[in-house]
Scaffold this motif. Structure first.
Motif, short mmCIF file in Angstrom:
data_model
loop_
_atom_site.label_atom_id
_atom_site.label_comp_id
_atom_site.label_asym_id
_atom_site.label_seq_id
_atom_site.Cartn_x
_atom_site.Cartn_y
_atom_site.Cartn_z
N GLY A 8 45.94 32.16 33.36
CA GLY A 8 45.79 33.30 34.24
C GLY A 8 44.47 33.26 35.00
O GLY A 8 43.81 32.22 35.12
N SER A 9 44.07 34.41 35.51
CA SER A 9 42.94 34.50 36.44
C SER A 9 41.63 33.88 35.94
O SER A 9 41.03 33.05 36.64
N PRO A 10 41.11 34.26 34.76
CA PRO A 10 39.84 33.66 34.34
C PRO A 10 39.92 32.14 34.22
O PRO A 10 38.98 31.43 34.60
N THR A 43 42.32 23.00 43.48
CA THR A 43 41.93 23.14 44.89
C THR A 43 42.09 24.57 45.37
O THR A 43 41.26 25.09 46.11
N PHE A 44 43.19 25.20 44.97
CA PHE A 44 43.48 26.59 45.31
C PHE A 44 44.00 27.29 44.05
O PHE A 44 44.52 26.65 43.14
N ALA A 45 43.89 28.61 44.04
CA ALA A 45 44.42 29.39 42.92
C ALA A 45 44.55 30.84 43.34
O ALA A 45 43.92 31.29 44.31
N ILE A 46 45.37 31.57 42.61
CA ILE A 46 45.40 33.03 42.73
C ILE A 46 44.56 33.58 41.58
O ILE A 46 44.67 33.10 40.44
N ALA A 47 43.73 34.55 41.87
CA ALA A 47 42.91 35.15 40.82
C ALA A 47 42.63 36.60 41.17
O ALA A 47 42.44 36.94 42.34
N ALA A 48 42.61 37.44 40.15
CA ALA A 48 42.30 38.85 40.34
C ALA A 48 40.81 39.03 40.57
O ALA A 48 39.98 38.26 40.05
N THR A 49 40.46 40.03 41.36
CA THR A 49 39.06 40.23 41.73
C THR A 49 38.15 40.50 40.54
O THR A 49 36.99 40.11 40.55
N ASP A 50 38.68 41.16 39.51
CA ASP A 50 37.82 41.43 38.35
C ASP A 50 37.44 40.14 37.64
O ASP A 50 36.31 39.98 37.17
N ALA A 51 38.38 39.19 37.57
CA ALA A 51 38.09 37.91 36.92
C ALA A 51 37.08 37.10 37.73
O ALA A 51 36.18 36.46 37.17
N VAL A 52 37.21 37.15 39.05
CA VAL A 52 36.25 36.45 39.92
C VAL A 52 34.86 37.06 39.74
O VAL A 52 33.86 36.35 39.58
N ALA A 53 34.80 38.39 39.77
CA ALA A 53 33.51 39.08 39.64
C ALA A 53 32.88 38.80 38.28
O ALA A 53 31.67 38.59 38.18
N ALA A 54 33.70 38.81 37.22
CA ALA A 54 33.18 38.56 35.87
C ALA A 54 32.56 37.16 35.78
O ALA A 54 31.48 36.98 35.21
N SER A 94 42.88 34.99 29.67
CA SER A 94 43.85 35.47 30.66
C SER A 94 43.35 36.74 31.32
O SER A 94 42.53 37.48 30.75
N GLY A 95 43.86 37.01 32.52
CA GLY A 95 43.50 38.23 33.22
C GLY A 95 44.01 39.47 32.52
O GLY A 95 43.37 40.53 32.56
N VAL A 96 45.16 39.35 31.88
CA VAL A 96 45.73 40.49 31.15
C VAL A 96 44.76 40.94 30.06
O VAL A 96 44.48 42.14 29.91
N GLN A 97 44.27 39.98 29.30
CA GLN A 97 43.39 40.33 28.19
C GLN A 97 42.07 40.93 28.69
O GLN A 97 41.51 41.85 28.05
N LEU A 98 41.59 40.43 29.83
CA LEU A 98 40.36 40.98 30.40
C LEU A 98 40.52 42.47 30.67
O LEU A 98 39.64 43.28 30.33
N ILE A 99 41.65 42.87 31.27
CA ILE A 99 41.87 44.28 31.57
C ILE A 99 42.22 45.06 30.32
O ILE A 99 41.76 46.20 30.12
N ALA A 100 43.06 44.48 29.45
CA ALA A 100 43.49 45.18 28.24
C ALA A 100 42.29 45.59 27.38
O ALA A 100 42.25 46.69 26.82
N LYS A 101 41.32 44.69 27.29
CA LYS A 101 40.14 44.99 26.48
C LYS A 101 39.39 46.21 27.03
O LYS A 101 38.96 47.08 26.28
N SER A 102 39.27 46.26 28.37
CA SER A 102 38.59 47.39 29.00
C SER A 102 39.39 48.68 28.85
O SER A 102 38.82 49.75 28.63
N LEU A 103 40.72 48.59 28.96
CA LEU A 103 41.57 49.77 28.81
C LEU A 103 41.50 50.32 27.39
O LEU A 103 41.42 51.54 27.19
#
Length: 336
Positions: A86-88, A100-111, A162-171
């Motif tokens: 995922g994102s991270p 070369t390219f990827a999709i990533a959520a902004t929170d993962a990029v910022a982290a 994973s991006g899911v876990q990054l958000i889940a932990k904060s939630l």
């Protein structure tokens, strides 16, 4: 006089010859400048790697659709898809030169940037794509009405990195819970969590993805489930500071998953996704890929409904990353 003329004529001939040669060189240079592609060696490279996500996730579906469009628009480009956590994971692969390219959520990029990750300064964006919606899934008869009710339960929180876990932990923190102590965290991806819930080996799971997510939709068709609201956590979530500034209040439409038969929209949080690359990528390639993403929005959106949200007016808002020079060149070329 005759002798002098005999001496001067060759010198005059050499001068004219030199002038003619110089003029010819200038003409040749102008001709080459006109005929050769602008940007010199900035032509799209032959091979690129696109980091996506877990099987059955929206990132992977998006990647497959984009690869098909790129094969038509850039037939000499060989695109390889990488399944990731995922994102991270995607951000790290890009920064380390493994994608070369990827999709990533902004929170993962910022982290990654805030943690001083290796190569973080090289990250660039091509476009803001669509938003991921946080989805807390439980069996239809579950007593869980809020994330605060998850204490002591078996909760799928996504794979590590994973991006899911990054958000889940904060939630969970916003709900007053510690992921390591107050819930029985099950670190699995969306490819396994629905099956575990159906087999009664999970009481709930978090998922962050575009709407609708195929795995959740398939589960809803086969097994009675519902989504739990997360709207009561917005305030405590933002109070944490840091990357939580990228989360916004949102709602999952009642008809996002028809088989759930939910009468009303479900309040939750959303986070934007970016198409990310690095400054190592040739501007011509970044420009061409950005053009394909925007041009094929509706076709990709026929399979990835969230992709229909891609829009020229919003695509350029890629905080916390600056636009790649090639992507910026594309947006300037289509600016009214």
């Amino acid at each position: 006089m005759i002798l002098l003329m005999a001496v001067r004529l060759p010198r005059l001939g050499r001068r004219r010859a030199l002038q003619s040669a110089a003029a010819g060189a200038v003409a040749l240079a102008l001709l080459l400048w006109w005929l050769l592609p602008i940007g010199g060696d900035e032509s799209p490279q032959d091979q690129v790697t696109f980091a996506t996500g877990v099987p059955t996730g929206v990132y992977e579906t998006y990647g497959k659709m984009l690869r098909r469009d790129l094969s038509r628009d850039l037939p000499d480009l060989d695109v390889t898809l990488q399944r990731t956590k995922g994102s991270p994971d995607n951000v790290r692969r890009l920064a380390e030169g493994r994608a070369t390219f990827a999709i990533a959520a902004t929170d993962a990029v910022a982290a990654y940037r805030e943690q001083g990750g290796k190569g973080a300064d090289r990250l660039r964006a091509c476009a803001r794509l669509y938003d991921d919606y946080m989805q807390l899934v439980v069996p239809k008869g579950s007593r869980v009405q809020s994330a605060r009710d998850l204490k002591g339960l078996r909760v799928g929180v996504g794979e590590d990195d994973s991006g899911v876990q990054l958000i889940a932990k904060s939630l969970l923190k916003a709900a007053g819970l510690d992921m390591g102590k107050d819930v029985k965290a099950v670190r699995e991806g969306i490819d396994r969590m629905p099956g575990l819930l159906k087999a009664k080996k999970l009481d709930a799971f978090f998922w962050s993805g575009g709407l609708p997510t195929t795995a959740v939709r398939t589960l809803a068709h086969d097994y009675p489930i519902r989504l739990v609201q997360l709207g009561d956590l917005i305030g405590p979530l933002h109070n944490q500071g840091g990357v939580t500034r990228y989360y916004r209040a949102a709602s999952v439409p009642a008809d996002a998953y028809e088989d759930m038969h939910q009468p009303d929209a479900i309040k939750t949080i959303a986070v934007p996704n970016l198409l990310v690359t690095t400054d190592r990528v040739d501007p011509a390639l970044a420009e061409a890929v950005t053009r394909t993403v925007i041009k094929n929005r509706d076709r990709i959106g026929s399979k990835v409904h969230a992709a229909q949200k891609v829009d020229l007016r919003t695509a350029i808002f890629t905080d916390p990353l600056e636009l790649h020079t090639g992507a910026e060149r594309y947006y300037r070329s289509v600016k009214p």
